[in-house]
Design an enzyme around this catalytic site. Sequence first.
Site, short mmCIF file in Angstrom:
data_model
loop_
_atom_site.label_atom_id
_atom_site.label_comp_id
_atom_site.label_asym_id
_atom_site.label_seq_id
_atom_site.Cartn_x
_atom_site.Cartn_y
_atom_site.Cartn_z
N GLN A 69 2.05 -6.19 -3.10
CA GLN A 69 2.48 -6.29 -1.71
C GLN A 69 3.75 -5.44 -1.51
O GLN A 69 3.91 -4.43 -2.17
CB GLN A 69 2.69 -7.75 -1.28
N LYS A 110 1.85 2.00 -5.16
CA LYS A 110 2.39 1.40 -6.39
C LYS A 110 1.45 1.64 -7.57
O LYS A 110 1.90 1.97 -8.67
CB LYS A 110 2.58 -0.12 -6.19
N ASP A 160 0.81 -1.22 0.00
CA ASP A 160 0.00 0.00 0.00
C ASP A 160 0.84 1.27 0.00
O ASP A 160 0.45 2.29 0.56
CB ASP A 160 -0.97 0.01 1.20
N GLY A 201 -4.52 -4.44 -3.70
CA GLY A 201 -5.52 -3.42 -4.04
C GLY A 201 -4.75 -2.19 -4.46
O GLY A 201 -4.10 -1.57 -3.62
N HIS A 202 -4.76 -1.89 -5.75
CA HIS A 202 -3.96 -0.77 -6.26
C HIS A 202 -4.90 0.35 -6.71
O HIS A 202 -5.77 0.13 -7.55
CB HIS A 202 -3.07 -1.24 -7.42
P1 GDP Z 1 -0.75 0.20 -3.55
O1 GDP Z 1 -1.34 -1.07 -3.06
O2 GDP Z 1 0.72 0.29 -3.30
O3 GDP Z 1 -1.09 0.49 -4.99
O4 GDP Z 1 -1.39 1.36 -2.68
P2 GDP Z 1 -2.97 1.50 -2.30
O5 GDP Z 1 -3.71 1.94 -3.49
O6 GDP Z 1 -3.44 0.29 -1.58
O7 GDP Z 1 -2.89 2.63 -1.19
C1 GDP Z 1 -2.36 3.89 -1.45
C2 GDP Z 1 -3.43 4.94 -1.16
O8 GDP Z 1 -2.83 6.22 -1.11
C3 GDP Z 1 -4.49 5.04 -2.23
O9 GDP Z 1 -5.70 5.43 -1.63
C4 GDP Z 1 -3.96 6.14 -3.15
O10 GDP Z 1 -5.00 6.81 -3.87
C5 GDP Z 1 -3.34 7.06 -2.14
N1 GDP Z 1 -2.17 7.83 -2.62
C6 GDP Z 1 -1.18 7.45 -3.46
N2 GDP Z 1 -0.23 8.42 -3.54
C7 GDP Z 1 -0.64 9.42 -2.73
C8 GDP Z 1 -0.08 10.67 -2.35
O11 GDP Z 1 1.00 11.06 -2.77
N3 GDP Z 1 -0.79 11.43 -1.46
C9 GDP Z 1 -1.98 11.03 -0.95
N4 GDP Z 1 -2.59 11.83 -0.09
N5 GDP Z 1 -2.55 9.85 -1.28
C10 GDP Z 1 -1.87 9.07 -2.15
P1 IMO Z 2 -0.83 -4.28 -2.18
O1 IMO Z 2 -0.38 -4.85 -3.49
C1 IMO Z 2 -0.94 -4.65 2.17
C2 IMO Z 2 -0.97 -8.71 3.82
C3 IMO Z 2 -2.24 -9.13 4.55
C4 IMO Z 2 -1.64 -10.06 5.59
C5 IMO Z 2 -0.53 -10.76 4.82
C6 IMO Z 2 -0.89 -12.11 4.25
O2 IMO Z 2 -2.15 -3.60 -2.25
O3 IMO Z 2 0.24 -3.48 -1.55
P2 IMO Z 2 -2.41 -12.88 2.20
O4 IMO Z 2 -3.87 -12.67 1.94
O5 IMO Z 2 -1.52 -12.32 1.14
O6 IMO Z 2 -2.08 -14.30 2.53
O7 IMO Z 2 -2.12 -12.04 3.55
O8 IMO Z 2 -0.18 -9.88 3.74
N1 IMO Z 2 -1.18 -8.21 2.44
C7 IMO Z 2 -1.13 -6.91 2.09
N2 IMO Z 2 -0.97 -5.81 2.84
N3 IMO Z 2 -1.02 -4.54 0.83
C8 IMO Z 2 -1.15 -5.64 0.06
O9 IMO Z 2 -1.12 -5.60 -1.29
C9 IMO Z 2 -1.24 -6.90 0.69
N4 IMO Z 2 -1.40 -8.17 0.24
C10 IMO Z 2 -1.33 -8.94 1.32
O10 IMO Z 2 -2.88 -8.03 5.14
O11 IMO Z 2 -1.04 -9.32 6.62
MG MG Z 3 -2.87 -1.72 -1.80
#
Ligand code: GDP
Ligand code: IMO
Ligand code: MG
Length: 435
Positions: A224, A16, A13, A40-41
């Site tokens: 991840q 990416k 998170d 979840g991206h």
């Molecule tokens: P990922 O799994 O690495 O793709 O990240 P996620 O999408 O799960 O979580 C990142 C969250 O931060 C999302 O809600 C994005 O919309 C948000 N986000 C990404 N870059 C920025 C930033 O520079 N500033 C803020 N405020 N939010 C951001």
């Molecule tokens: P993105 O790509 C954050 C965490 C779960 C748990 C552990 C194992 O959005 O960054 P699993 O279901 O993979 O067996 O769970 O890994 N986890 C993540 N945490 N971002 C993710 O993906 C994750 N994918 C798995 O919360 O701790």
């Molecule tokens: Mg994510």
Amino acid sequence: MANIVIIGTQWGDEGKGKIVDFLAEFADCVVRFQGGNNAGHTMVIDGEQFISHLVPSGILQGKTCYIGNGMVVDPEVLVEEIEYLESKGIDCGAEKLRISEKAHIIMPYHKAIDIAREKMKGGTKIGTTGRGIGPCYEDKASRRGIRFVDLIDPVDFREKVEKVVEEKNFYLKEFLKADSIDAEEIIEVYSRKASQLAPHVENISVSLYNSIRSGQQVLFEGAQGTHLDIDHGTYPFVTSSNTVSGNTTCGSGIGPKEIDGVLGIVKAYTTRVGEGPFPAELFDETGDFIQKKGVEFGATTGRKRRCGWLDMVMLRNSVRLNGLTGLVITKLDVLGELESINICTGYEFEGSVMDHFSASLKVLAGCKPVYETMPGWSEDISGIRSFDELPETTKQYLKRLEELAEVPIDIVSVGPGRDETIILNNQMDNQLGKE
Ligand code: GDP
Ligand code: IMO
Ligand code: MG
């Protein structure tokens, strides 16, 4: 020409999805090479939010996207995601979205086992996403897995399901005390998804090889984060795949020579969803402030993310494990308004300071973060688009990170939107050199 890998440096998170979407403009193809719909991206384009779990984030830029052989795919979720994206006018046709014939299929018993195991573990649970990721990778390793090539062959699929279900039901019912699974129901539902997905299935290693040979640029989208890696993360509180850059090649069927750079995505603070060690975790109002301002809720499960300061012990670990050639600092805007900002530079353990990340959960539990304190900034930086315009203390913070990581910062993200981005160097665009 540059083929670049995007890797999360923390526990996922990091942002990416936003960065892959941004850089996809310069790419021809985008490939996911591990994980499944535990990811979840999030991408935000003109104020509209998109979340992808399986389809590579490059799809919004209209690029050819590949689901690599290293992924584990729930066909029901994939079909749903394709329908969701297409309802938003995004082309996910067979030309645009290619699926490796060797990617493994997440079956209903994988999900049931994941959920029932976590329930049984109670207080010692891992906090998985419950999507069946671990059990599916287990079957891959034990050579009982079902792949896309099997799914799209009705005879093979029936044979494989019938063979495995008896054993899965015994384990589910007798050991996990969970409901059993009906083979006929699986065959019926999955066969429908198979016919929808069959036109997308191919040998993606061949396609990527040809694309690279013809001078196309490829962006690889990690899921991840480094500290969730099955080998290098906080085992057993990890996911079930290799999340580090080394898996790019295995998970997509290309050779290591094809990789030109690895960008590490670094959230300006640290978050973690699920259980496991977190040395720089905050349990005070600063942690609450970051959690609220950063809207730190999981994009997959909606769970509240645990928050803490940026941890350089982790980042340096990621630099080494992934061979990072550049850093992307995300969510820097969230730290605005804080009077001072801490950076964890080491861990105090039994009277001495450790600068490496231990494999022992006992040691990690006993580690106390050592902080370096920097002045904060009060300005809203989300409208800034160049490094020079940032407040002086923000620049100092970034320069200190670069110094401690010993890797240059290429990109700074100051908001969720595609355009809320400051570029210092673009490894995919030769015309934009560092000034
Ligand atoms: P990922 O799994 O690495 O793709 O990240 P996620 O999408 O799960 O979580 C990142 C969250 O931060 C999302 O809600 C994005 O919309 C948000 N986000 C990404 N870059 C920025 C930033 O520079 N500033 C803020 N405020 N939010 C951001
Ligand atoms: P993105 O790509 C954050 C965490 C779960 C748990 C552990 C194992 O959005 O960054 P699993 O279901 O993979 O067996 O769970 O890994 N986890 C993540 N945490 N971002 C993710 O993906 C994750 N994918 C798995 O919360 O701790
Ligand atoms: Mg994510």
